[in-house]
Design an enzyme around this catalytic site. Structure first.
Site, PDB file in Angstrom:
ATOM      1  N   GLY A   1       0.817  -1.269   0.166  1.00  0.00           N
ATOM      2  CA  GLY A   1      -0.113  -0.022  -0.025  1.00  0.00           C
ATOM      3  C   GLY A   1       0.824   1.286  -0.096  1.00  0.00           C
ATOM      4  O   GLY A   1       2.082   1.268   0.204  1.00  0.00           O
ATOM      5  N   SER A   2       0.151   2.279  -0.088  1.00  0.00           N
ATOM      6  CA  SER A   2       0.904   3.493   0.018  1.00  0.00           C
ATOM      7  C   SER A   2      -0.218   4.599   0.436  1.00  0.00           C
ATOM      8  O   SER A   2      -1.428   4.594   0.408  1.00  0.00           O
ATOM      9  CB  SER A   2       1.423   3.849  -1.417  1.00  0.00           C
ATOM     10  OG  SER A   2       2.185   2.839  -2.167  1.00  0.00           O
ATOM     11  N   ASN A   3       0.449   5.675   0.862  1.00  0.00           N
ATOM     12  CA  ASN A   3      -0.421   6.833   1.371  1.00  0.00           C
ATOM     13  C   ASN A   3       0.274   8.122   0.359  1.00  0.00           C
ATOM     14  O   ASN A   3       1.397   8.105  -0.056  1.00  0.00           O
ATOM     15  CB  ASN A   3       0.053   7.404   2.689  1.00  0.00           C
ATOM     16  CG  ASN A   3      -0.272   6.150   3.893  1.00  0.00           C
ATOM     17  OD1 ASN A   3      -1.047   5.533   3.559  1.00  0.00           O
ATOM     18  ND2 ASN A   3       0.874   6.030   4.500  1.00  0.00           N
TER      19      ASN A   3
END
Length: 768
Positions: A234-236
């Site tokens: 995931g990433s933000n």
């Protein structure tokens, strides 16, 4: 001969980064300045010379990584890495990465072809200059191979290979005969009954449930194909408008989360010429700045959007396995055999079978059924590389979004902010139109009911510019309301990180320098969910279990590195996930042929994410007759038997493993950069995640962090998890790890006067 760890080969393999280097192919001189962090700043006259110089600098710093990733893409990594890479090589051959990449290069625009030609000319000019080779070549007793213009396309394709939905569909398909259709529908990667949407920002929405009756033909065939023994990273990112920032300018920040690979898949670079002046993260082996950068007018970044770009078709074969059944009758398959060379072992012969839908990736046609993949990444010509030069010249958010038309190699939430004060979010992806039921599991290939029906137009993809709230947040959560309009996705990440970032941004105006603290937030809502269930649990009879329960009841749910409570929580959650896997029967799926395509699917890793939804809903249908209180009691007993006093940062300390350290353990002390303790887990904004079936060490996390002060670029900052150089033994191999581990960032130098003042090395690239 192989080198020993104390040999001078590590320092002798470092390239000379000073003085003048004469190279054929340049039309005019270019300059490479490296700042105090070893980050290259490249200035050339023309676009062609800029891409040529980037190829030179990538090869100087990351040659081994570039070639290994090219080999992984083309199914040749086992020639270097041995049997451990053979299965991935076989998958790359089945998928036809080479043929797809050559096809895409042939169809690329003239501008993209010129960019690719200049870049590989720079790589090859560096190779021909007779430089010292990276130490990995000496370990392997190998020589680098020259580059061709289509190779960067293969490298880029490999970095997003099969990312997303295909693994969840395989998981549910394998689980179907064990738990049944109704329970298999619960096996989703996301968590919770309501989603926090990206578009419109901050809106909640209910999930759409699959119409399992529409999947009845596939379900029946899957059960039939499974046989009686089927039970036997995931990433933000976020953007705030001028009205929500302390500066009166937009702020754009975030961090890409991936499995930790050494060297880092990203490298910090600054590339300038008469057409653009861009700083950001590059992909070694690829020209341009595909994911994270700013060009003085607009900054952009991405997270994985979890668009469903892969379909699995259950194919029916005749007795000989030479024909598949379609709506129009029997159709011949295509077969070929390729040989995968394996270091230290006999070559592996790979039979490749392709149906009308794509290559068979799991199952055996000779047994009557197998799974074929139809993926956006391979099915039709991709034009992602046409976008790269256009993005470098975009003068604002809208122009940037238009520049990405045709991007399809992997799907992204593209978030941007410009010096006009605008912010925006576009789903950058190429999406086929097809039935929504395709998103749950393999669909029948013989009915004709699940075929692709054209493409969703670029203009119809979700986007928002200047939303009323002045804020955009994406964290791999659902993009738009499920069940409305064109089908886009089934699985995505839980909304926890997105909710937490939104709450913190709403609390006060956001400053660029505050991004680091937001990156490092350690609050876990799932830890509080477990704590609530423990509070309702009767007092355990055993002293050790009672002490563990009380420790977690007294904890605030923050996964901080200094505390041992997160260590105890993870031990309890792992034990509880193991109980769920065993009592549901899903643990027995480990090794199932449909979970085997590299890198594989581990049941306990999947159930780690399913567990919170079942626990929150008090859903016991997968517990084999137990209640959650019984399961929690058993998990407390199992976890209490472990040593739980280790601070979480130490238990969670990542291990950065170079791909050659297992083959050459005598050199591992230099090949593997050391790591410091870290906090967080996969449910926190500080998403240093662990694998549910593995230990507590962080297996994936932010490869980089960045914060753009849009319009005041010199105040922007960034960090990567080890360093700018890919050379073991370089002073810049691991010099950013201390800052990264503390969620701090280093200067992102953009002004050329400041770069000159802080340059530690200068090299002139001149025409030969």
């Amino acid at each position: 001969m192989p080198v020993s760890p104390d040999a001078p080969a590590f320092s002798a393999s470092l390239p000379d980064l000073k003085g003048e280097l004469r190279l054929p192919g340049l039309s005019a001189a270019a300059t490479v300045l490296r700042d105090d962090w070893g980050i290259p700043h490249i200035r050339a006259g023309s676009e062609a010379d800029a891409f040529f110089a980037l190829g030179v600098v990538h090869a100087q710093d990351r040659l081994f990584q570039m070639e290994l990733n090219r080999r992984r893409a083309l199914g040749r990594a086992a020639e270097w890495l041995g049997p451990a890479a053979a299965e991935s090589d076989a998958l790359a051959r089945r998928l036809g990465v080479e043929a797809a990449s050559r096809r895409d290069h042939e169809a690329a625009s003239a501008e993209a072809k010129a960019m690719l030609a200049a870049y590989v000319a720079g790589v090859n000019a560096w190779l021909a200059s007779g430089p010292p080779l990276p130490v990995e070549y000496r370990l392997l007793e190998a020589e680098p191979e020259p580059w061709e213009a289509w190779h960067p396309i293969a490298v880029m394709r490999r970095l997003g290979l099969l990312m997303g939905s295909v693994w969840f569909k395989l998981w549910r398909a394998a689980a179907l005969p064990v738990v049944g259709a109704e329970q298999a529908a619960k096996l989703r990667y996301d968590d919770g009954g309501r989603d926090l949407l990206c578009i419109p920002p901050g809106v909640d929405a209910e999930r759409w449930a699959a119409d399992l009756r529409a999947l009845a033909p596939a379900i029946a065939a899957l059960v039939e194909a499974s046989g009686a023994d089927a039970t036997g990273g995931g990433s933000n990112n976020w953007a705030v408008a001028p009205g929500r920032s302390t500066t009166g300018r937009p702020v754009l920040a975030g961090d890409p989360h991936r499995v930790f690979e050494i060297p880092n898949m990203y490298a910090q670079h600054h590339l300038a010429c008469d057409a653009f002046d861009v700083i950001g993260l590059t992909v070694p082996g690829v020209p341009g700045f595909p994911h994270f950068a700013q060009n003085g007018r607009v900054a952009y970044c991405v997270t994985h959007a979890f668009m469903d770009i892969h379909d699995l078709f259950l194919e029916r074969f005749d007795a000989a396995g030479d024909n598949t059944l379609t709506a129009g009758g029997w159709v011949p398959v295509q077969r070929r055999t390729e040989s995968v060379l394996v270091r230290g072992a006999t070559p592996r012969e790979v039979e490749i079978v392709e149906t009308v839908h794509g290559p068979v990736i799991a199952g055996d046609p000779a047994r009557g059924t197998a799974l074929a993949l139809r993926s956006v990444q391979f099915a039709e010509t991709d034009h992602s590389f046409d976008c790269l030069p256009r993005m470098l010249r975009a003068d604002g958010v809208e122009a940037l979004f238009e520049a990405t038309q045709g991007w399809g190699v992997i799907d992204h939430n593209l978030v941007a902010a410009d010096t006009k004060g605008r912010i925006g979010h576009l789903v950058r992806a190429r999406m086929p139109r097809r039935p929504r039921e395709n998103g749950w599991m393999p669909v029948p290939g013989w009915t004709g009911a699940h075929e692709w029906q054209g493409w969703i137009a670029h203009e119809a993809m979700p986007r928002v510019i200047d939303p009323p709230g002045g804020m955009i947040v994406t964290a791999n959560n659902r993009v738009v309301k499920d069940g409305a309009g064109d089908y886009l996705c089934t699985d995505c990440h839980p909304p926890h990180r997105a909710r937490r970032i939104t709450e913190l941004l709403q609390a006060a105006p956001h400053a660029p320098e505050a991004a680091a603290a937001l990156h490092g937030d350690t609050f876990s809502p799932i830890a509080l969910l477990v704590r609530e269930r423990l509070a309702a649990l009767p007092e355990p009879a055993g002293a050790a279990e009672a002490a563990l329960r009380q420790r977690l009841l007294d904890w605030d749910g923050h996964m901080v590195a200094e505390s041992a409570a997160p260590t105890a929580y993870v031990a309890l959650r792992r034990a509880l996930t193991g109980i769920l896997a065993e009592r549901s029967g899903l643990a027995a799926l480990s090794g199932h042929e449909w979970l085997s395509p590299a890198p594989g699917v581990a049941p306990q890793n999947q159930l780690w994410w399913t567990l919170p939804t079942l626990l929150r809903a008090d859903d016991t249908t997968l517990l084999g007759g137990w209640s959650w209180n019984q399961a929690l009691g058993a998990a407390l007993r199992a976890a209490a038997a472990e040593a739980l006093d280790t601070p979480w940062g130490e238990a969670h300390r990542p291990r950065f493993a170079h791909p050659l350290s297992a083959l050459f353990p005598e050199a591992a002390a230099v090949l593997d950069p050391p790591a410091l303790p870290v906090g967080g887990d996969g449910d926190t904004v500080l998403a240093n995640g662990l694998l549910g079936a593995g230990g507590s060490a962080a297996a994936y996390g932010p490869l980089a962090r960045y914060a753009f002060d849009v319009g005041n670029w010199e105040q922007s900052r960034w960090a990567v998890f080890h360093g700018a150089s890919g050379h073991p033994g370089s002073p810049h191999y691991n010099n950013q790890n201390r800052a990264w581990s503390a969620c701090e960032m280093v200067p992102m130098r953009y002004d050329w006067d400041g770069i000159e003042a802080h340059a530690t090395t200068r090299q002139k690239l001149s025409p030969a």
